[in-house]
Scaffold this motif. Sequence first.
Motif, mmCIF file in Angstrom:
data_model
loop_
_atom_site.group_PDB
_atom_site.id
_atom_site.type_symbol
_atom_site.label_atom_id
_atom_site.label_comp_id
_atom_site.label_asym_id
_atom_site.label_seq_id
_atom_site.Cartn_x
_atom_site.Cartn_y
_atom_site.Cartn_z
ATOM 1 N N THR A 286 39.357 22.500 -4.563
ATOM 2 C CA THR A 286 38.293 23.492 -4.662
ATOM 3 C C THR A 286 38.820 24.886 -4.366
ATOM 4 O OG1 THR A 286 37.639 23.350 -2.345
ATOM 5 C CG2 THR A 286 36.667 21.743 -3.861
ATOM 6 N N SER A 287 37.950 25.865 -4.556
ATOM 7 C CA SER A 287 38.342 27.249 -4.284
ATOM 8 C C SER A 287 38.653 27.450 -2.804
ATOM 9 C CB SER A 287 37.232 28.205 -4.723
ATOM 10 O OG SER A 287 36.031 27.916 -4.041
ATOM 11 N N THR A 288 38.082 26.596 -1.958
ATOM 12 C CA THR A 288 38.329 26.715 -0.516
ATOM 13 C C THR A 288 39.424 25.789 -0.026
ATOM 14 O OG1 THR A 288 36.546 25.141 -0.100
ATOM 15 C CG2 THR A 288 35.988 27.504 -0.027
ATOM 16 N N VAL B 122 37.773 25.710 -13.372
ATOM 17 C CA VAL B 122 36.319 25.809 -13.529
ATOM 18 C C VAL B 122 35.748 26.714 -12.440
ATOM 19 C CG1 VAL B 122 34.124 24.578 -13.428
ATOM 20 C CG2 VAL B 122 36.064 23.548 -14.599
ATOM 21 N N ARG B 123 34.855 27.586 -12.877
ATOM 22 C CA ARG B 123 34.110 28.433 -11.946
ATOM 23 C C ARG B 123 32.631 28.304 -12.279
ATOM 24 N NH1 ARG B 123 34.468 35.078 -11.274
ATOM 25 N NH2 ARG B 123 32.890 35.235 -9.617
ATOM 26 N N VAL B 124 31.837 27.938 -11.300
ATOM 27 C CA VAL B 124 30.392 27.813 -11.485
ATOM 28 C C VAL B 124 29.731 29.121 -11.090
ATOM 29 C CG1 VAL B 124 28.311 26.596 -10.775
ATOM 30 C CG2 VAL B 124 30.463 25.338 -11.098
ATOM 31 N N ILE C 177 42.276 35.610 -14.575
ATOM 32 C CA ILE C 177 41.054 35.099 -13.977
ATOM 33 C C ILE C 177 41.069 35.438 -12.495
ATOM 34 C CG2 ILE C 177 40.769 33.194 -15.601
ATOM 35 C CD1 ILE C 177 41.790 31.302 -13.406
ATOM 36 N N THR C 178 39.885 35.423 -11.880
ATOM 37 C CA THR C 178 39.791 35.584 -10.425
ATOM 38 C C THR C 178 40.120 34.227 -9.822
ATOM 39 O OG1 THR C 178 38.064 37.256 -10.767
ATOM 40 C CG2 THR C 178 38.326 36.363 -8.539
ATOM 41 N N PHE C 179 41.380 33.981 -9.626
ATOM 42 C CA PHE C 179 41.875 32.635 -9.329
ATOM 43 C C PHE C 179 41.181 32.014 -8.127
ATOM 44 C CE2 PHE C 179 44.846 29.270 -9.735
ATOM 45 C CZ PHE C 179 45.217 28.893 -8.463
ATOM 46 N N SER D 30 48.033 21.211 -4.151
ATOM 47 C CA SER D 30 47.966 22.356 -3.251
ATOM 48 C C SER D 30 47.819 23.624 -4.084
ATOM 49 C CB SER D 30 49.219 22.437 -2.376
ATOM 50 O OG SER D 30 50.375 22.612 -3.181
ATOM 51 N N ARG D 31 47.321 24.655 -3.456
ATOM 52 C CA ARG D 31 47.161 25.913 -4.181
ATOM 53 C C ARG D 31 47.774 27.064 -3.398
ATOM 54 N NH1 ARG D 31 41.310 26.506 -5.859
ATOM 55 N NH2 ARG D 31 41.976 28.584 -6.563
ATOM 56 N N ASP D 32 48.327 28.008 -4.136
ATOM 57 C CA ASP D 32 48.884 29.227 -3.571
ATOM 58 C C ASP D 32 48.126 30.370 -4.234
ATOM 59 O OD1 ASP D 32 50.330 31.484 -2.874
ATOM 60 O OD2 ASP D 32 52.276 30.528 -3.115
ATOM 61 N N ASN D 33 47.099 30.851 -3.553
ATOM 62 C CA ASN D 33 46.249 31.871 -4.154
ATOM 63 C C ASN D 33 46.996 33.180 -4.394
ATOM 64 O OD1 ASN D 33 43.969 30.211 -4.298
ATOM 65 N ND2 ASN D 33 43.291 30.790 -2.243
ATOM 66 N N ALA D 34 47.979 33.480 -3.563
ATOM 67 C CA ALA D 34 48.744 34.720 -3.746
ATOM 68 C C ALA D 34 49.510 34.703 -5.069
ATOM 69 C CB ALA D 34 49.698 34.920 -2.586
#
Length: 119
Positions: free
Chosen positions: A52-54, A98-100, A27-29, A70-74
């Motif tokens: 959120t994505s941000t 979830v992606r809107v 997915i486009t994480f 927390s998120r680690d997008n890498a």
Amino acid sequence: QVQLVEPGGGLGQPGGSLRLSCSAARITFTAYAITWYRQAPGKQRELVASITSTGSAYYADSVKGRFTISRDNAKSTVNLQMSSLKAEDTAVYYCNAVRVIGPASLNYWGQGTQVTVSS
């Protein structure tokens, strides 16, 4: 095929800590909000924490101040650090992505991981 994998979980002691991870594939994480839910035996599934994505985080009142998301997008990974564990944190924890997109949304679930808090 999209995959959400949830390593971590297991047995923790009251007052102790555990960390859950949600790793996503295919997915486009960065476009997804990630939420942790949990479901205890005989209870409805409830939201625990969301990011959120941000990177904005939201917590249920029951875990506020004890859990950190927390998120680690890498690494396409979201972590849930759980501290000051209580017996009532015992549940199966599920990761949700979830992606809107306009009026529609893409929604994926992990398989769940058991967290048991007991002395």
